[in-house]
Motif scaffolding. Structure first.
Motif, PDB file in Angstrom:
ATOM      1  N   MET A   1     -20.166 -52.130  48.985  1.00  0.00           N
ATOM      2  CA  MET A   1     -19.985 -51.669  47.143  1.00  0.00           C
ATOM      3  C   MET A   1     -19.881 -49.977  47.149  1.00  0.00           C
ATOM      4  SD  MET A   1     -19.463 -52.134  43.300  1.00  0.00           S
ATOM      5  CE  MET A   1     -18.444 -54.240  43.475  1.00  0.00           C
ATOM      6  N   ALA A   2     -19.296 -49.772  46.932  1.00  0.00           N
ATOM      7  CA  ALA A   2     -19.301 -48.007  47.191  1.00  0.00           C
ATOM      8  C   ALA A   2     -20.780 -47.767  45.827  1.00  0.00           C
ATOM      9  CB  ALA A   2     -18.302 -46.817  47.027  1.00  0.00           C
ATOM     10  N   ASP A   3     -21.259 -46.728  45.995  1.00  0.00           N
ATOM     11  CA  ASP A   3     -22.706 -46.148  45.322  1.00  0.00           C
ATOM     12  C   ASP A   3     -21.949 -45.091  44.407  1.00  0.00           C
ATOM     13  OD1 ASP A   3     -24.496 -45.807  43.821  1.00  0.00           O
ATOM     14  OD2 ASP A   3     -26.214 -45.122  45.550  1.00  0.00           O
ATOM     15  N   THR A   4     -21.991 -45.322  42.821  1.00  0.00           N
ATOM     16  CA  THR A   4     -20.892 -44.599  41.791  1.00  0.00           C
ATOM     17  C   THR A   4     -22.479 -44.504  41.177  1.00  0.00           C
ATOM     18  OG1 THR A   4     -20.145 -46.107  41.002  1.00  0.00           O
ATOM     19  CG2 THR A   4     -18.720 -45.323  42.409  1.00  0.00           C
ATOM     20  N   LYS A   5     -23.708 -44.893  41.362  1.00  0.00           N
ATOM     21  CA  LYS A   5     -24.589 -44.272  39.982  1.00  0.00           C
ATOM     22  C   LYS A   5     -25.142 -43.009  39.850  1.00  0.00           C
ATOM     23  CE  LYS A   5     -29.502 -45.788  38.928  1.00  0.00           C
ATOM     24  NZ  LYS A   5     -30.317 -46.782  39.377  1.00  0.00           N
ATOM     25  N   TYR A   6     -25.209 -42.351  38.835  1.00  0.00           N
ATOM     26  CA  TYR A   6     -24.947 -41.167  38.639  1.00  0.00           C
ATOM     27  C   TYR A   6     -23.406 -40.612  38.540  1.00  0.00           C
ATOM     28  CZ  TYR A   6     -29.675 -42.090  38.033  1.00  0.00           C
ATOM     29  OH  TYR A   6     -31.471 -42.461  37.199  1.00  0.00           O
ATOM     30  N   LEU A   7     -22.758 -41.132  38.563  1.00  0.00           N
ATOM     31  CA  LEU A   7     -21.284 -40.382  39.239  1.00  0.00           C
ATOM     32  C   LEU A   7     -19.730 -40.687  38.625  1.00  0.00           C
ATOM     33  CD1 LEU A   7     -21.593 -40.156  42.945  1.00  0.00           C
ATOM     34  CD2 LEU A   7     -22.027 -38.670  41.346  1.00  0.00           C
ATOM     35  N   GLN A   8     -18.804 -40.374  38.563  1.00  0.00           N
ATOM     36  CA  GLN A   8     -18.274 -40.031  37.072  1.00  0.00           C
ATOM     37  C   GLN A   8     -16.874 -39.395  37.648  1.00  0.00           C
ATOM     38  OE1 GLN A   8     -17.608 -38.911  33.211  1.00  0.00           O
ATOM     39  NE2 GLN A   8     -18.084 -40.294  32.698  1.00  0.00           N
ATOM     40  N   LYS A   9     -15.959 -39.637  38.387  1.00  0.00           N
ATOM     41  CA  LYS A   9     -14.545 -39.040  37.924  1.00  0.00           C
ATOM     42  C   LYS A   9     -13.397 -38.241  37.547  1.00  0.00           C
ATOM     43  CE  LYS A   9     -11.651 -39.458  42.980  1.00  0.00           C
ATOM     44  NZ  LYS A   9     -11.147 -40.075  43.778  1.00  0.00           N
ATOM     45  N   LYS A  10     -13.181 -37.218  37.082  1.00  0.00           N
ATOM     46  CA  LYS A  10     -12.728 -36.290  36.130  1.00  0.00           C
ATOM     47  C   LYS A  10     -11.187 -35.690  37.216  1.00  0.00           C
ATOM     48  CE  LYS A  10     -12.316 -32.825  32.660  1.00  0.00           C
ATOM     49  NZ  LYS A  10     -13.267 -32.435  31.708  1.00  0.00           N
ATOM     50  N   GLY A  11     -10.380 -36.059  37.115  1.00  0.00           N
ATOM     51  CA  GLY A  11      -9.753 -35.906  37.773  1.00  0.00           C
ATOM     52  C   GLY A  11      -9.488 -37.060  39.303  1.00  0.00           C
ATOM     53  N   ASN A  12      -9.434 -35.186  40.142  1.00  0.00           N
ATOM     54  CA  ASN A  12     -10.021 -36.010  42.106  1.00  0.00           C
ATOM     55  C   ASN A  12     -11.191 -35.184  42.246  1.00  0.00           C
ATOM     56  OD1 ASN A  12      -7.114 -36.749  42.425  1.00  0.00           O
ATOM     57  ND2 ASN A  12      -6.004 -34.952  42.633  1.00  0.00           N
ATOM     58  N   THR A  13     -12.102 -34.804  41.420  1.00  0.00           N
ATOM     59  CA  THR A  13     -13.378 -34.110  41.405  1.00  0.00           C
ATOM     60  C   THR A  13     -14.400 -35.633  40.883  1.00  0.00           C
ATOM     61  OG1 THR A  13     -12.877 -31.769  41.323  1.00  0.00           O
ATOM     62  CG2 THR A  13     -14.695 -31.953  41.452  1.00  0.00           C
ATOM     63  N   TRP A  14     -15.198 -35.584  41.468  1.00  0.00           N
ATOM     64  CA  TRP A  14     -15.899 -36.740  41.100  1.00  0.00           C
ATOM     65  C   TRP A  14     -17.397 -35.077  41.069  1.00  0.00           C
ATOM     66  CZ3 TRP A  14     -16.661 -41.458  41.574  1.00  0.00           C
ATOM     67  CH2 TRP A  14     -16.497 -42.329  42.001  1.00  0.00           C
ATOM     68  N   ARG A  15     -18.184 -35.793  39.683  1.00  0.00           N
ATOM     69  CA  ARG A  15     -19.371 -35.238  38.655  1.00  0.00           C
ATOM     70  C   ARG A  15     -20.553 -35.927  38.491  1.00  0.00           C
ATOM     71  NH1 ARG A  15     -16.578 -34.752  32.853  1.00  0.00           N
ATOM     72  NH2 ARG A  15     -15.977 -36.325  32.040  1.00  0.00           N
ATOM     73  N   VAL A  16     -21.561 -35.569  38.184  1.00  0.00           N
ATOM     74  CA  VAL A  16     -22.432 -36.441  37.934  1.00  0.00           C
ATOM     75  C   VAL A  16     -22.943 -36.541  36.732  1.00  0.00           C
ATOM     76  CG1 VAL A  16     -25.452 -36.126  37.915  1.00  0.00           C
ATOM     77  CG2 VAL A  16     -23.864 -35.091  40.091  1.00  0.00           C
ATOM     78  N   VAL A  17     -23.277 -37.844  36.355  1.00  0.00           N
ATOM     79  CA  VAL A  17     -23.411 -37.624  35.020  1.00  0.00           C
ATOM     80  C   VAL A  17     -24.911 -38.074  33.662  1.00  0.00           C
ATOM     81  CG1 VAL A  17     -22.625 -38.683  32.983  1.00  0.00           C
ATOM     82  CG2 VAL A  17     -21.256 -37.790  34.444  1.00  0.00           C
ATOM     83  N   VAL A  18     -26.055 -37.609  33.702  1.00  0.00           N
ATOM     84  CA  VAL A  18     -27.256 -38.572  33.154  1.00  0.00           C
ATOM     85  C   VAL A  18     -27.011 -38.423  31.879  1.00  0.00           C
ATOM     86  CG1 VAL A  18     -29.892 -37.921  33.600  1.00  0.00           C
ATOM     87  CG2 VAL A  18     -27.584 -37.129  35.517  1.00  0.00           C
ATOM     88  N   GLU A  19     -27.704 -39.628  31.410  1.00  0.00           N
ATOM     89  CA  GLU A  19     -27.577 -39.655  29.730  1.00  0.00           C
ATOM     90  C   GLU A  19     -28.945 -39.362  29.622  1.00  0.00           C
ATOM     91  OE1 GLU A  19     -25.056 -40.802  27.711  1.00  0.00           O
ATOM     92  OE2 GLU A  19     -23.112 -41.260  29.514  1.00  0.00           O
ATOM     93  N   ILE A  20     -28.632 -38.651  28.290  1.00  0.00           N
ATOM     94  CA  ILE A  20     -30.091 -37.980  27.674  1.00  0.00           C
ATOM     95  C   ILE A  20     -30.916 -38.869  26.543  1.00  0.00           C
ATOM     96  CG2 ILE A  20     -31.090 -36.180  26.677  1.00  0.00           C
ATOM     97  CD1 ILE A  20     -29.033 -34.156  27.736  1.00  0.00           C
ATOM     98  N   PRO A  21     -31.274 -39.784  26.529  1.00  0.00           N
ATOM     99  CA  PRO A  21     -31.939 -40.831  25.235  1.00  0.00           C
ATOM    100  C   PRO A  21     -31.591 -39.604  23.932  1.00  0.00           C
ATOM    101  CG  PRO A  21     -33.715 -40.570  27.249  1.00  0.00           C
ATOM    102  CD  PRO A  21     -32.278 -40.024  27.266  1.00  0.00           C
ATOM    103  N   LYS A  22     -31.424 -40.377  22.743  1.00  0.00           N
ATOM    104  CA  LYS A  22     -31.071 -40.066  21.548  1.00  0.00           C
ATOM    105  C   LYS A  22     -31.629 -39.015  20.784  1.00  0.00           C
ATOM    106  CE  LYS A  22     -27.025 -42.329  20.366  1.00  0.00           C
ATOM    107  NZ  LYS A  22     -26.477 -43.899  18.931  1.00  0.00           N
TER     108      LYS A  22
END
Length: 446
Positions: A1-22
């Motif tokens: 399975m492809a690794d998508t940790k910290y990754l999110q796709k918006k449209g056709n482009t991948w972006r990094v997403v790191v959650e900030i603790p509340k």
């Protein structure tokens, strides 16, 4: 399975997403998460590029946990403050006991000390950027390109493409990438990245054309490095096709089988069902563009002694402005659409896109419709109907200059300068349209 940790796709482009603790969000400008576009459609490249950004975001979160400010962001803000100070510093001598110095040299000494400290904590690239920003030797791309966008030629849609292209480069090169830091080597690395992402040569060339045009403007303003006399975005050989590569697909006229699918098909929702049916028929009978038909007003339709005519009042070129006789089979469509109070022939179309074109949403609906009825190959779009009309005219041996007059193409020197086509019987030409009995029967039955 492809690794998508910290990754999110918006449209056709991948972006990094790191959650900030509340609990830490107030200290980080209230953001719920860090997001950084990677400027790539490739998951493989996204996984390769994500690590530096994930590490950077985690570093900021760690600092927030300790209640510390971000030294890198603070350093860049300090660099801008130093730049302002340099701009106001004069060459008056300052006395320090038995020593003398100028205000500018004092500032430079402080900048050098700050850069050395940054070198130890953040690395050489951050130190170089700090020094060049602070001393005014570097100009950020992000500060200049918005001005260029306001003065460059093109529609709003074209300018939106320019902006997207530049932002994609900055997403890869970094928010603080300077004009001076973008040399031919840097440009070459970016071109290779675009190739690795699988972009077509045509798309890469469009990206390079935007960046080269921006750079030409920057050079004309004296904002580039004087030692760099060549535009770093030109001459990458992207447009050249190797002898063994496949020839790209081209738009062709549609076969009668596909025309029948379009003419007998019905769009799945009522909003565009009649609109697409009528537009398809008008395009096949007159060779008109989608934009032109959607922009037609009832005032543009006139009934003369020989029948209805409609006027195209604006277009991509001067040749696009023309009058076209309405084909006999299209008269019921015109008469039906002339009824009602709306000023447009095609009422109720919602403008869309950067240029607020009335054809924007219709074009998208047509794309879904043609795939729905099985006309789904590349280049079998609405413009293919215009190509089909032109091919038919050629098969009927209608002179090319006459066809150009009908479809709104630039004519040759002799025809364009010495003839306006006013004496030509265009109605006789339009009434020659004949795709064969089956298609003509379908055209007559909306």
């Amino acid at each position: 399975m492809a690794d998508t940790k910290y990754l999110q796709k918006k449209g056709n482009t991948w972006r990094v997403v790191v959650e900030i603790p509340k609990p830490l969000r107030p200290a980080l400008e209230g953001k719920p998460r860090f997001i950084k576009s990677l400027g790539t459609e490739s998951l493989t490249d996204a996984n390769r590029l994500k690590h530096q950004h994930v590490a950077e975001f985690k570093r900021r979160i760690k600092l927030a946990e300790k209640g510390q400010a971000d030294p890198r962001a603070a350093a860049m803000q300090a660099a801008f403050a130093f730049r302002e100070a340099f701009a106001s510093a004069d060459n008056d001598y300052l006395e320090h006991g038995d020593q003398e110095s100028t205000a500018a040299s004092e500032l430079l000494a402080v900048v050098n000390r700050e850069a050395e400290a940054l070198l130890e904590t953040e690395g050489p690239e951050a130190a170089r950027l700090f020094r060049s920003l602070a001393t005014g030797k570097a100009t950020l791309i992000r500060d200049q390109y918005p001005t260029w966008l306001t003065i460059c030629n093109g529609t709003e849609q074209t300018k939106a493409q320019h902006k997207s292209t530049i932002k994609r480069y900055l997403a890869w090169a970094g928010e603080y990438m300077s004009i001076q830091g973008t040399d031919r080597r840097k440009a070459g690395e970016y071109v290779q990245l675009l190739r690795d992402d699988g972009l077509s040569s045509k798309t890469i060339q469009r990206h390079l054309s935007t960046l080269a045009s921006l750079w030409s403007w920057l050079m004309s303003k004296g904002l580039t490095d004087p030692s760099e006399r060549d535009n770093p975005w030109r001459g990458h050989g992207v447009g050249k096709r190797s002898s063994g590569s496949k020839r790209k697909a081209v738009r062709k006229g549609l076969t009668n089988d596909k025309l029948l699918k379009l003419l007998k098909g019905r769009y799945k929702t009522p909003r565009y069902a009649n609109v697409l049916s009528d537009l398809t028929r008008l395009a096949l009978l007159h060779g008109t563009r989608l934009d032109e038909l959607c922009a037609l007003k009832k005032a543009d339709v006139e009934k003369l002694k020989d029948g209805y005519w409609f006027s195209i009042t604006e277009g991509k070129t001067e040749a696009a402005i023309r009058q076209i006789p309405v084909h006999t089979l299209a008269v019921p469509i015109i008469q039906r659409r002339l009824a009602g109070a709306d000023e447009y022939l095609f009422a109720g179309l919602v403008p869309g896109g950067p240029d607020l074109k009335r054809s924007w949403n219709v074009s998208k609906a047509y794309g879904r419709f043609r795939k729905q009825v099985g006309v789904s190959a590349p280049f079998e779009d609405f413009h293919a109907l215009r190509k089909t009309f032109a091919d038919l005219m050629e098969s009927l041996e209608v002179p090319e200059s006459t066809v150009q007059l009908i479809i709104g193409h630039e004519r040759g020197f002799t025809y364009g300068v010495y003839s306006t086509g006013q004496r030509m019987n265009l109605r006789k030409v339009i009434e020659k349209v004949d795709y064969g009995p089956d298609v003509m029967k379908a055209l007559a039955s909306p």
